[in-house]
Design a protein around this motif. Sequence first.
Motif, PDB file in Angstrom:
ATOM      1  N   HIS A 199       1.323  95.471 159.072  1.00 19.14           N
ATOM      2  CA  HIS A 199      -0.252  95.409 159.424  1.00 19.14           C
ATOM      3  C   HIS A 199      -0.401  96.356 160.355  1.00 19.14           C
ATOM      4  CE1 HIS A 199      -4.194  93.725 160.281  1.00 19.14           C
ATOM      5  NE2 HIS A 199      -3.824  93.447 161.414  1.00 19.14           N
ATOM      6  N   ASN A 200      -1.309  97.341 160.311  1.00 17.80           N
ATOM      7  CA  ASN A 200      -1.584  98.413 161.273  1.00 17.80           C
ATOM      8  C   ASN A 200      -0.197  99.184 161.603  1.00 17.80           C
ATOM      9  OD1 ASN A 200      -4.204  97.981 161.531  1.00 17.80           O
ATOM     10  ND2 ASN A 200      -3.921  96.814 163.414  1.00 17.80           N
ATOM     11  N   SER A 201       0.489  99.352 160.279  1.00 17.80           N
ATOM     12  CA  SER A 201       1.839 100.101 160.337  1.00 17.80           C
ATOM     13  C   SER A 201       3.052  99.474 161.060  1.00 17.80           C
ATOM     14  CB  SER A 201       1.525 101.710 160.849  1.00 17.80           C
ATOM     15  OG  SER A 201       0.896 102.196 160.091  1.00 17.80           O
ATOM     16  N   ILE A 202       2.927  98.148 161.561  1.00 14.22           N
ATOM     17  CA  ILE A 202       4.054  97.513 162.119  1.00 14.22           C
ATOM     18  C   ILE A 202       4.113  96.342 161.284  1.00 14.22           C
ATOM     19  CG2 ILE A 202       4.555  96.158 164.231  1.00 14.22           C
ATOM     20  CD1 ILE A 202       2.283  97.444 165.723  1.00 14.22           C
ATOM     21  N   LEU A 203       5.501  96.082 161.288  1.00 16.92           N
ATOM     22  CA  LEU A 203       6.132  94.700 160.479  1.00 16.92           C
ATOM     23  C   LEU A 203       5.293  93.811 160.998  1.00 16.92           C
ATOM     24  CD1 LEU A 203       7.884  94.006 158.333  1.00 16.92           C
ATOM     25  CD2 LEU A 203       9.553  93.594 159.993  1.00 16.92           C
ATOM     26  N   ASP A 204       4.770  92.893 159.996  1.00 12.39           N
ATOM     27  CA  ASP A 204       4.211  91.539 160.346  1.00 12.39           C
ATOM     28  C   ASP A 204       5.225  90.560 159.785  1.00 12.39           C
ATOM     29  OD1 ASP A 204       2.274  90.018 160.980  1.00 12.39           O
ATOM     30  OD2 ASP A 204       1.418  90.035 158.956  1.00 12.39           O
ATOM     31  N   VAL A 205       5.473  90.558 158.381  1.00  9.58           N
ATOM     32  CA  VAL A 205       6.074  89.420 157.839  1.00  9.58           C
ATOM     33  C   VAL A 205       7.311  89.775 157.043  1.00  9.58           C
ATOM     34  CG1 VAL A 205       5.906  87.345 156.522  1.00  9.58           C
ATOM     35  CG2 VAL A 205       4.001  87.793 158.113  1.00  9.58           C
ATOM     36  N   THR A 206       8.214  89.342 157.203  1.00  6.56           N
ATOM     37  CA  THR A 206       9.503  89.599 156.148  1.00  6.56           C
ATOM     38  C   THR A 206       9.963  88.320 155.514  1.00  6.56           C
ATOM     39  OG1 THR A 206      10.542  91.170 157.509  1.00  6.56           O
ATOM     40  CG2 THR A 206      11.984  90.024 156.047  1.00  6.56           C
ATOM     41  N   MET A 207      10.031  88.485 154.181  1.00 13.32           N
ATOM     42  CA  MET A 207      10.581  87.613 153.258  1.00 13.32           C
ATOM     43  C   MET A 207      11.904  87.621 152.773  1.00 13.32           C
ATOM     44  SD  MET A 207       7.032  86.871 150.928  1.00 13.32           S
ATOM     45  CE  MET A 207       7.928  86.000 149.614  1.00 13.32           C
ATOM     46  N   ALA A 208      12.827  86.695 152.951  1.00 12.30           N
ATOM     47  CA  ALA A 208      14.088  86.918 152.482  1.00 12.30           C
ATOM     48  C   ALA A 208      14.760  85.784 151.445  1.00 12.30           C
ATOM     49  CB  ALA A 208      15.310  86.915 153.694  1.00 12.30           C
ATOM     50  N   PRO A 209      14.680  85.564 150.237  1.00 13.29           N
ATOM     51  CA  PRO A 209      15.004  87.061 149.497  1.00 13.29           C
ATOM     52  C   PRO A 209      13.625  87.551 149.024  1.00 13.29           C
ATOM     53  CG  PRO A 209      15.689  85.255 148.065  1.00 13.29           C
ATOM     54  CD  PRO A 209      15.230  84.855 149.377  1.00 13.29           C
ATOM     55  N   ALA A 210      13.526  88.925 148.720  1.00 15.86           N
ATOM     56  CA  ALA A 210      12.241  89.360 148.236  1.00 15.86           C
ATOM     57  C   ALA A 210      12.047  88.989 146.751  1.00 15.86           C
ATOM     58  CB  ALA A 210      12.713  91.067 147.979  1.00 15.86           C
ATOM     59  N   ASN A 211      10.818  89.022 146.262  1.00 16.92           N
ATOM     60  CA  ASN A 211      10.461  88.497 145.068  1.00 16.92           C
ATOM     61  C   ASN A 211      10.551  89.799 144.135  1.00 16.92           C
ATOM     62  OD1 ASN A 211       9.593  87.343 142.805  1.00 16.92           O
ATOM     63  ND2 ASN A 211       7.587  87.083 143.496  1.00 16.92           N
ATOM     64  N   VAL A 212      11.922  90.485 143.763  1.00 16.50           N
ATOM     65  CA  VAL A 212      11.778  91.453 142.893  1.00 16.50           C
ATOM     66  C   VAL A 212      12.953  91.127 141.853  1.00 16.50           C
ATOM     67  CG1 VAL A 212      11.142  93.177 144.534  1.00 16.50           C
ATOM     68  CG2 VAL A 212      13.631  92.891 144.492  1.00 16.50           C
ATOM     69  N   LYS A 213      12.744  92.161 140.822  1.00 17.58           N
ATOM     70  CA  LYS A 213      13.712  91.806 139.543  1.00 17.58           C
ATOM     71  C   LYS A 213      15.100  92.376 140.114  1.00 17.58           C
ATOM     72  CE  LYS A 213      10.898  92.476 135.766  1.00 17.58           C
ATOM     73  NZ  LYS A 213       9.685  93.556 135.844  1.00 17.58           N
ATOM     74  N   SER A 214      16.178  91.671 139.441  1.00 23.10           N
ATOM     75  CA  SER A 214      17.300  91.874 139.788  1.00 23.10           C
ATOM     76  C   SER A 214      17.979  93.253 139.923  1.00 23.10           C
ATOM     77  CB  SER A 214      18.352  91.004 139.260  1.00 23.10           C
ATOM     78  OG  SER A 214      18.494  91.115 137.938  1.00 23.10           O
ATOM     79  N   ASN A 215      17.516  93.961 138.936  1.00 26.49           N
ATOM     80  CA  ASN A 215      17.716  95.475 138.578  1.00 26.49           C
ATOM     81  C   ASN A 215      17.237  96.240 139.645  1.00 26.49           C
ATOM     82  OD1 ASN A 215      14.975  95.193 137.650  1.00 26.49           O
ATOM     83  ND2 ASN A 215      15.543  96.975 136.356  1.00 26.49           N
TER      84      ASN A 215
END
Length: 385
Positions: free
Chosen positions: A215-231
């Motif tokens: 948000h406004n170029s500053i990290l706001d929220v991190t999710m672990a793990p990311a919701n991305v494909k395994s490849n």
Amino acid sequence: MSLEPILPGSTIGVLGSGQLGRMFTIAARRMGYRVHTFSPETDTPTGQVADQEVTASYEDLDAVKKFAEGVQVVTFEFENVPADTASVCAEHTLVRPNGTVLHITQHRLREKQFLMRSGFPLVPFRKVSSSAELETALKEIGVPAILKTAGFGYDGKGQVRVDAVEDAAAAWASIGEQEAVLEKRVDFQKELSVVAARSVRGEFVHYGVLENAHHNSILDVTMAPANVKSNIAQKAVDLARQVMDELDVVGVLCVEFFLSWDGQLRINELAPRPHNSGHFTFDASVTSQFEQQLRAVCGLPLGATDLLRPAAMANLLGDMWDNGEPDWAAAAMFPNVKIHVYGKLQPRPGRKMGHLTALASTSAAAKGTVLAARKAMLRRVEEQG
Ligand code: AMP
């Protein structure tokens, strides 16, 4: 290079004195190390928990020498330390990661040139050192673009968006007419990061792929793990490993990525130290990124990086103090939320004052909880006085 481990009871020097140094120091003291911190400030987030807080300018090389002589290894929590400071330290003690890593990663242009030479995928960029060069670069790269100062930038500082070639002169003036990088503004699907560590023996561990919202170029929220494909996750981890091998990093490093809509990863930037997107590891991983940094710089074997539970982290910026001290008790009502406060004396807009970490059965659920806890902390104007 000495491969002898630096054991509990030894003293670690930290250049810089912010929240990263604070969390590093907490991890180090828990394992029985002593910590000295060096920065130009007093009563700092790191100094408040360290054994010794040295207050001097990074340019005061006599003070730097004395500091280095008193510790078994020097590390950084802040990469914008002058090169001479790191080299004076290296004359008197071990410095990890080495000064070259610092030299490259503290300067956007050097970092991008290094990554480009080594064949890593990047957003198109141009070096810019005058208004005329900026105009040419804008024509070549196209708009919209982002102009970023080459040195001393973080959290979107020293950056300006440029929407038209005609705006070149104004943009150049707005960043103080200093050496800069012009980057194509990309329309990404997600921002991701990989926080990883490399030991003195080249051993590599990582915390998987993390999903970051800014948000406004500053990290706001991190999710672990990311919701991305395994490849995609595997590709991001492979790239992080290659970057660390290429740079011969000893310590923790974070690689930030843009994921395009067609599934391509591009490296945005590197941070040669524990990173805000790895803060969840303090509560949610077998070994936190801070303990990992300690293990790496002390020449110990690296710790396991297993995620104990999915997690999400939300930053608490100084803006939250607009209507007075946030309602800490409201956050404490959430039993699966951990509260971290950095001990900074002055809240300012955009300043990172603390963070919350939530643990849940999925990272999306953890995000929901952490955002609810943060919202509960906000004081409404009518509550004041
Ligand atoms: P940086 O300090 O370069 O990491 O930039 C801070 C944030 O600004 C990034 O995390 C993005 O959210 C945004 N940003 C930076 N560069 C770009 C770009 N080339 N295109 C789109 N967004 C960007």
